[in-house]
Scaffold this motif. Sequence first.
Motif, short mmCIF file in Angstrom:
data_model
loop_
_atom_site.label_atom_id
_atom_site.label_comp_id
_atom_site.label_asym_id
_atom_site.label_seq_id
_atom_site.Cartn_x
_atom_site.Cartn_y
_atom_site.Cartn_z
N TYR A 7 0.84 -1.21 0.00
CA TYR A 7 0.00 0.00 0.00
C TYR A 7 0.87 1.25 0.00
O TYR A 7 0.53 2.26 -0.64
CB TYR A 7 -0.93 -0.02 1.21
CG TYR A 7 -1.80 -1.25 1.27
CD1 TYR A 7 -3.07 -1.27 0.69
CD2 TYR A 7 -1.34 -2.42 1.87
CE1 TYR A 7 -3.86 -2.41 0.73
CE2 TYR A 7 -2.12 -3.57 1.91
CZ TYR A 7 -3.37 -3.57 1.33
OH TYR A 7 -4.13 -4.70 1.35
N GLN A 8 1.98 1.19 0.70
CA GLN A 8 2.91 2.32 0.74
C GLN A 8 3.49 2.59 -0.64
O GLN A 8 3.57 3.74 -1.08
CB GLN A 8 4.04 2.03 1.73
CG GLN A 8 5.03 3.16 1.89
CD GLN A 8 6.12 2.82 2.90
OE1 GLN A 8 6.43 1.65 3.13
NE2 GLN A 8 6.69 3.83 3.52
N THR B 15 0.74 4.05 -2.96
CA THR B 15 0.42 5.42 -2.57
C THR B 15 1.50 6.38 -3.07
O THR B 15 1.19 7.45 -3.63
CB THR B 15 0.29 5.52 -1.04
OG1 THR B 15 -0.74 4.63 -0.60
CG2 THR B 15 -0.06 6.94 -0.61
N ALA C 145 -2.27 11.51 -1.04
CA ALA C 145 -2.32 11.09 0.36
C ALA C 145 -3.15 9.81 0.46
O ALA C 145 -4.05 9.58 -0.35
CB ALA C 145 -2.94 12.20 1.21
N PRO C 146 -2.85 8.96 1.45
CA PRO C 146 -3.60 7.70 1.59
C PRO C 146 -5.11 7.88 1.60
O PRO C 146 -5.84 7.09 0.98
CB PRO C 146 -3.09 7.14 2.92
CG PRO C 146 -1.69 7.67 3.02
CD PRO C 146 -1.77 9.06 2.45
N HIS C 147 -5.60 8.92 2.28
CA HIS C 147 -7.05 9.08 2.40
C HIS C 147 -7.71 9.50 1.10
O HIS C 147 -8.94 9.53 1.00
CB HIS C 147 -7.39 10.09 3.50
CG HIS C 147 -7.02 11.51 3.17
ND1 HIS C 147 -5.78 12.05 3.46
CD2 HIS C 147 -7.72 12.50 2.54
CE1 HIS C 147 -5.75 13.30 3.05
NE2 HIS C 147 -6.90 13.60 2.48
N GLU C 148 -6.91 9.80 0.09
CA GLU C 148 -7.45 10.17 -1.22
C GLU C 148 -7.61 8.96 -2.14
O GLU C 148 -7.97 9.12 -3.31
CB GLU C 148 -6.55 11.20 -1.88
CG GLU C 148 -6.47 12.53 -1.16
CD GLU C 148 -5.52 13.50 -1.83
OE1 GLU C 148 -5.92 14.09 -2.86
OE2 GLU C 148 -4.38 13.64 -1.35
N ILE C 149 -7.35 7.77 -1.62
CA ILE C 149 -7.48 6.55 -2.41
C ILE C 149 -8.68 5.73 -1.94
O ILE C 149 -8.80 5.42 -0.75
CB ILE C 149 -6.20 5.68 -2.31
CG1 ILE C 149 -5.00 6.45 -2.86
CG2 ILE C 149 -6.38 4.36 -3.05
CD1 ILE C 149 -3.67 5.71 -2.71
N GLY D 244 -5.74 -2.13 3.96
CA GLY D 244 -5.89 -0.86 3.27
C GLY D 244 -6.43 0.22 4.20
O GLY D 244 -5.94 1.35 4.23
N TRP E 279 -6.22 4.13 3.47
CA TRP E 279 -7.07 4.14 2.30
C TRP E 279 -8.54 4.01 2.73
O TRP E 279 -8.84 3.38 3.74
CB TRP E 279 -6.74 2.98 1.38
CG TRP E 279 -5.40 3.06 0.68
CD1 TRP E 279 -4.42 3.97 0.90
CD2 TRP E 279 -4.93 2.18 -0.34
NE1 TRP E 279 -3.34 3.72 0.08
CE2 TRP E 279 -3.63 2.62 -0.70
CE3 TRP E 279 -5.46 1.08 -0.99
CZ2 TRP E 279 -2.88 1.98 -1.68
CZ3 TRP E 279 -4.71 0.44 -1.96
CH2 TRP E 279 -3.43 0.90 -2.30
N SER F 293 -11.46 2.01 2.21
CA SER F 293 -11.51 0.65 1.66
C SER F 293 -12.88 0.02 1.80
O SER F 293 -13.61 0.28 2.77
CB SER F 293 -10.46 -0.22 2.37
OG SER F 293 -9.18 0.39 2.32
#
Length: 199
Positions: free
Chosen positions: A145-146, A149, A155-159, A172, A177, A179
Motif C-alpha cells: 500500500y505504501q 500510494t 495522500a492515503p485518504h485520497e485513495i 488498506g 485508504w 476501503s
Amino acid sequence: MIGVVAFDLGQVLSSPPDLYSTPAALLDVEPDDYEALYWNDRVAYDAGGSRIEYYTPMLTALGVKPTGELMTQLACLDGEMWADLRPAARELLATVAGWGLRRVVVSNAPLALRRSVELSDWLPLVERVFISAELKLTKPDPRFYQFVTAAVGVAPHEIAFIDDRPRNVAAGTEFGWQSHLWVDDADSLAWLHQACGRG
C-alpha cells in the motif's frame, strides 16, 4: 476528496468461470483435482516466485510430467483468464472515468499477468496496473500500500480501494485508504458514489 480509485483484479474486475476447467482439460485431469492444488504455494508465486516452483509440484501431484513448455503454456493461460474483464466491470471503470477520477488496478498476481494486461483492450481504462510479483510484495503487506500510494502521488485518504479479501481491505483501511469489501458491482458502485461524493 478521493482522487484515485484502486481496484483489485481477481474476483473484483475479473471472475473467470473456466479458471479450473480449461487448464484441467489441457492436462486431461479432473477440474476438482486441479482446483484442489491451484492455490497451493500461490502466495509465493504471486510474490515473484517462478512458474517452475509453482507448477512442478502441482503437475507432479496430478501425475503430469512438468515440462517447461507445458508450464509456460499454463502460466500464459492463467494470465489470459485473469485479464479477461467482465462486461459489468468495464462499465464500472468507465463510470469512474466519467467522474474524472484516476483508476488503477492493484493485483496479487504472478509475472505472467503483465503480458496479458498489456495485450488487453481495457488497459486504456486505467492509469496503471500494479502486479505484486513485479513489486515482490503482496497484499496485505503494508509496504504494498505504501508503494502504490507513493507511485500515484496522493495522500492515503485520497485513495478509494475495493478488494474481495477482508484481510486486504483491513490492511488498506489501516494504512489510511478508504476501503470497501467487494460484494458485487451494484454494491461497489453505490459505495463509490458515497465515498467519492457523487450523491
